[in-house]
Design an enzyme around this catalytic site. Structure first.
Site, PDB file in Angstrom:
ATOM      1  N   TYR A  54      24.714  -8.102   8.324  1.00  0.00           N
ATOM      2  CA  TYR A  54      25.675  -7.087   8.927  1.00  0.00           C
ATOM      3  C   TYR A  54      27.103  -7.953   8.996  1.00  0.00           C
ATOM      4  O   TYR A  54      27.549  -9.061   9.278  1.00  0.00           O
ATOM      5  CB  TYR A  54      25.334  -6.860  10.278  1.00  0.00           C
ATOM      6  CG  TYR A  54      26.384  -6.074  10.910  1.00  0.00           C
ATOM      7  CD1 TYR A  54      26.504  -4.749  10.713  1.00  0.00           C
ATOM      8  CD2 TYR A  54      27.157  -6.544  12.174  1.00  0.00           C
ATOM      9  CE1 TYR A  54      27.773  -4.056  11.432  1.00  0.00           C
ATOM     10  CE2 TYR A  54      28.280  -6.086  12.570  1.00  0.00           C
ATOM     11  CZ  TYR A  54      28.221  -4.756  12.453  1.00  0.00           C
ATOM     12  OH  TYR A  54      29.319  -4.078  13.019  1.00  0.00           O
ATOM     13  N   HIS A  84      41.056   0.062  11.925  1.00  0.00           N
ATOM     14  CA  HIS A  84      40.895  -0.208  13.479  1.00  0.00           C
ATOM     15  C   HIS A  84      42.128  -0.361  14.229  1.00  0.00           C
ATOM     16  O   HIS A  84      42.321  -0.456  15.352  1.00  0.00           O
ATOM     17  CB  HIS A  84      40.155  -1.399  13.632  1.00  0.00           C
ATOM     18  CG  HIS A  84      38.644  -1.023  13.471  1.00  0.00           C
ATOM     19  ND1 HIS A  84      38.119  -0.449  12.331  1.00  0.00           N
ATOM     20  CD2 HIS A  84      37.446  -1.261  14.151  1.00  0.00           C
ATOM     21  CE1 HIS A  84      36.729  -0.244  12.327  1.00  0.00           C
ATOM     22  NE2 HIS A  84      36.512  -0.724  13.460  1.00  0.00           N
ATOM     23  N   ASN A 197      36.715  -9.202  16.845  1.00  0.00           N
ATOM     24  CA  ASN A 197      35.522  -9.188  17.798  1.00  0.00           C
ATOM     25  C   ASN A 197      36.011 -10.129  18.871  1.00  0.00           C
ATOM     26  O   ASN A 197      35.923 -11.279  18.620  1.00  0.00           O
ATOM     27  CB  ASN A 197      34.307  -9.590  17.174  1.00  0.00           C
ATOM     28  CG  ASN A 197      33.334  -8.267  16.595  1.00  0.00           C
ATOM     29  OD1 ASN A 197      32.655  -8.613  15.940  1.00  0.00           O
ATOM     30  ND2 ASN A 197      33.483  -7.195  17.508  1.00  0.00           N
ATOM     31  N   TYR A 285      47.370  -6.912  64.526  1.00  0.00           N
ATOM     32  CA  TYR A 285      46.645  -7.433  63.400  1.00  0.00           C
ATOM     33  C   TYR A 285      47.358  -7.966  62.176  1.00  0.00           C
ATOM     34  O   TYR A 285      46.783  -8.868  61.453  1.00  0.00           O
ATOM     35  CB  TYR A 285      45.572  -6.246  62.740  1.00  0.00           C
ATOM     36  CG  TYR A 285      44.525  -5.750  63.756  1.00  0.00           C
ATOM     37  CD1 TYR A 285      44.441  -6.415  65.116  1.00  0.00           C
ATOM     38  CD2 TYR A 285      43.629  -4.803  63.277  1.00  0.00           C
ATOM     39  CE1 TYR A 285      43.428  -5.861  65.932  1.00  0.00           C
ATOM     40  CE2 TYR A 285      42.813  -4.148  64.373  1.00  0.00           C
ATOM     41  CZ  TYR A 285      42.593  -4.934  65.520  1.00  0.00           C
ATOM     42  OH  TYR A 285      41.688  -4.265  66.366  1.00  0.00           O
ATOM     43  N   ARG A 288      47.771 -11.862  63.515  1.00  0.00           N
ATOM     44  CA  ARG A 288      46.393 -12.659  63.757  1.00  0.00           C
ATOM     45  C   ARG A 288      45.389 -12.646  62.752  1.00  0.00           C
ATOM     46  O   ARG A 288      44.567 -13.575  62.582  1.00  0.00           O
ATOM     47  CB  ARG A 288      46.004 -12.430  65.008  1.00  0.00           C
ATOM     48  CG  ARG A 288      45.589 -11.134  65.417  1.00  0.00           C
ATOM     49  CD  ARG A 288      45.390 -11.046  67.028  1.00  0.00           C
ATOM     50  NE  ARG A 288      45.408  -9.509  67.534  1.00  0.00           N
ATOM     51  CZ  ARG A 288      44.507  -9.078  68.012  1.00  0.00           C
ATOM     52  NH1 ARG A 288      43.143  -9.699  68.218  1.00  0.00           N
ATOM     53  NH2 ARG A 288      44.455  -7.697  68.490  1.00  0.00           N
ATOM     54  N   PHE A 334      30.645  -9.733  22.603  1.00  0.00           N
ATOM     55  CA  PHE A 334      32.020  -9.224  22.592  1.00  0.00           C
ATOM     56  C   PHE A 334      32.165  -8.098  23.816  1.00  0.00           C
ATOM     57  O   PHE A 334      33.434  -7.717  24.203  1.00  0.00           O
ATOM     58  CB  PHE A 334      32.054  -8.269  21.378  1.00  0.00           C
ATOM     59  CG  PHE A 334      30.878  -7.470  21.219  1.00  0.00           C
ATOM     60  CD1 PHE A 334      30.812  -6.302  21.882  1.00  0.00           C
ATOM     61  CD2 PHE A 334      30.032  -7.862  20.089  1.00  0.00           C
ATOM     62  CE1 PHE A 334      29.520  -5.488  21.916  1.00  0.00           C
ATOM     63  CE2 PHE A 334      28.976  -6.731  19.839  1.00  0.00           C
ATOM     64  CZ  PHE A 334      28.892  -5.670  20.662  1.00  0.00           C
ATOM     65  N   GLU A 419      27.964   2.327  19.981  1.00  0.00           N
ATOM     66  CA  GLU A 419      28.507   1.453  20.934  1.00  0.00           C
ATOM     67  C   GLU A 419      28.576   2.292  22.211  1.00  0.00           C
ATOM     68  O   GLU A 419      29.523   2.765  22.131  1.00  0.00           O
ATOM     69  CB  GLU A 419      29.870   1.093  20.479  1.00  0.00           C
ATOM     70  CG  GLU A 419      29.930   0.165  19.215  1.00  0.00           C
ATOM     71  CD  GLU A 419      31.316   0.149  18.244  1.00  0.00           C
ATOM     72  OE1 GLU A 419      32.165   0.609  18.825  1.00  0.00           O
ATOM     73  OE2 GLU A 419      31.334  -0.283  17.309  1.00  0.00           O
TER      74      GLU A 419
END
Length: 513
Positions: A54, A84, A197, A285, A288, A334, A419
């Site tokens: 792959y 991409h 990746n 508040y 403190r 990844f 994915e």
């Protein structure tokens, strides 16, 4: 600047942020070069033995079962980058793009990617020549890594899209490469995948957010102490015995910081010593409870640092090239869930620092709380003083509350179900940095208001502060004068924020943690 030797093992958020500078240079350590060469031999052996692996000689994602002919393997890698590079919107600052490029090189240096020595050498030369791609900010879901932004980094190095260099400005990639005598990448099998990746977009922007948040947190302790001091807050709530009764480390550290900043030598402190009985008086508040609020922010920031310290030096490829075992393994390194979750936490932690700061600004501006002129204006009515500055702080805090909605709780399946769980870490990083920037402005406004209150009380002759807090006021006054009448305040607010961002406020109290 010295050349930073990358080896994939010890890059820190501070060093990564420093690599945004165009004066910075990088190279690989000798052990890293050897790791790169060893991993590439595994790829070459796969090709020589005509094995199907792959990412080397198959398609990607849903196309993982499509075998690609040997003569088209280079075309496959180039197509991966161009297809991409699908980011949209405004581009990230060129400094961040340099950090992104340097971080990807650091991961390639680990020797799990299969990148060739020639390709990584050209990337290093491009970086050292100040050449960097334009990278749109939007388009990553944080698994399989930050594919779109990393593809844009590679796209320019192939001669496509637009790039930047100090010599050319923004211009077509081929022009920028030629002007800087940088050769285009010529991708070999597996190299396109090796370049994209990873979680480096999340981690680069996240590291900047982290470093700035750490500086902001320390500055916030100092500014809070100044407000407490000018409004006659009591120091006994920070007593060490009180803190030991609740053992959170961050809370104890902040209480110690406040004791050091407020001191026991000022006139106010002597009037309100730790040993006196103050059972009939309680501060609000926002005074403190600073150790609790800032303390959990400190502990959260330390947690985020622990996550990013690992992520910056982690192999995030798929498949991983295991040179010592002479094999490749598909995996999920990844996935950006770790930094995504951490940066969602960072945003929430920093927002509460801004939240409590905005409430202290209200007390500084409200005469019923401060005993000072309304909105700290010497001549109220004709002057509005810090009225709108507080409104700005309120707007920023409100914006941050929306930005703190965690992105890492979301996931959308992509790539035709291949994915099917993603981190949304890119958005976690971008909004975390925006939350930090907004918080820096809020603390800048408090710093301005606290200095105004400091001067008003000092003019009455009834107020003295500690040396450190007086030095902070003096530093501010070197850049911003006392506001005796209304004037254009936006510039003053920017200057005050810059004193925080630059680290100059924190440097005045280097003794605190």
């Amino acid at each position: 600047m010295e050349t930073v030797l990358l080896n994939g093992n010890d890059l820190t958020p501070e060093t990564l942020k420093s690599l945004q500078s165009f004066e910075s240079k990088i190279d690989l350590s000798e052990s890293a070069w050897e790791a790169v060469r060893s991993a590439r031999k595994v790829i070459d052996k796969v090709l020589d033995e005509k094995r199907t692996v792959y990412g080397i000689n198959t398609g990607f994602g849903k196309f993982c079962r499509v075998l690609v002919e040997p003569e088209r393997l280079v075309e496959l890698q180039n197509n991966l980058i161009t297809s991409h590079a699908c980011g949209v919107g405004e581009c990230i600052p060129v400094g961040q793009a340099r950090g992104l490029m340097a971080l990807r090189i650091n991961i390639l240096a680990k020797g799990f990617s299969g990148i060739s020595e020639e390709t990584i050498s050209r990337m290093i030369k491009a970086f050292n020549s100040g050449v960097v791609s334009q990278v749109p900010a939007r388009g990553t879901v944080g698994a399989s890594g930050d594919l779109a932004p990393l593809a844009h980094i590679a796209l320019g190095l192939l001669g496509y899209g637009k790039m930047y260099s100090p010599k050319t400005g923004i211009a077509p990639a081929e022009e920028v490469l030629t002007a800087n005598n940088v050769s285009k990448l010529e991708l070999k099998p597996k190299e396109g995948l090796a370049l994209i990746n990873g979680t480096q977009f999340i981690s680069t922007i996240g590291s900047e957010a982290l470093v700035r948040a750490e500086n902001l947190r320390k500055s916030a302790d100092i500014i809070a102490a100044m407000t407490i001091d000018t409004l006659s807050g009591k120091v006994y709530a920070f007593d060490d015995t009180i803190r030991k009764a609740k053992k959170h480390k961050g809370q104890s550290i902040i209480a110690s910081n406040l004791r050091s900043l407020l001191g026991r030598g000022s006139a106010r402190s002597r009037r309100n010593s730790f040993s006196d009985d103050h059972t009939n008086y309680q501060d609000p508040y926002t005074f403190r409870c600073v150790p609790t609020v800032h303390g959990i922010a400190l502990d959260s920031i330390k947690f985020v640092r622990s996550i990013l310290a690992v992520e910056l030096n982690s192999a995030t490829d798929n498949p991983m090239i295991l040179a010592k075992r002479d094999r490749t393994i598909s995996c999920g390194n990844f996935h950006g869930e770790y930094p995504a979750k951490a940066l969602d936490i960072l945003a929430i932690a920093v927002q509460d620092i801004a939240n409590i700061s905005e409430r202290r600004i209200e007390r500084l501006c409200n005469p019923s709380c401060s005993g000072l002129p309304a909105f700290l204006a010497p001549e109220g009515g004709i002057n509005s003083g810090f009225m709108m500055s507080h409104v700005t702080a309120s707007a920023l805090v409100s914006e941050n509350k929306v930005l703190c909605h965690p992105s890492s709780t979301d996931s959308l399946s992509t790539s035709a179900g291949t994915e099917d769980h993603v981190s949304m870490g890119g958005w976690a990083a971008r909004k975390a940095l925006q939350v930090v920037k907004n918080a820096e402005h809020v603390l800048g406004i408090e710093l301005l208001a606290a200095c105004q209150a400091f001067d008003l009380k000092e003019k009455d002759g009834q107020f003295s502060s500690t040396e450190t807090l007086t030095n902070v006021r003096d530093l501010v006054r070197e850049h911003i004068t006392f506001m005796d009448r209304d004037r254009y305040l936006s510039d003053d607010m920017e200057k005050a924020t810059e004193l925080i961002v630059s680290g100059k406020i924190a440097e005045l109290a280097s003794f605190i943690q």
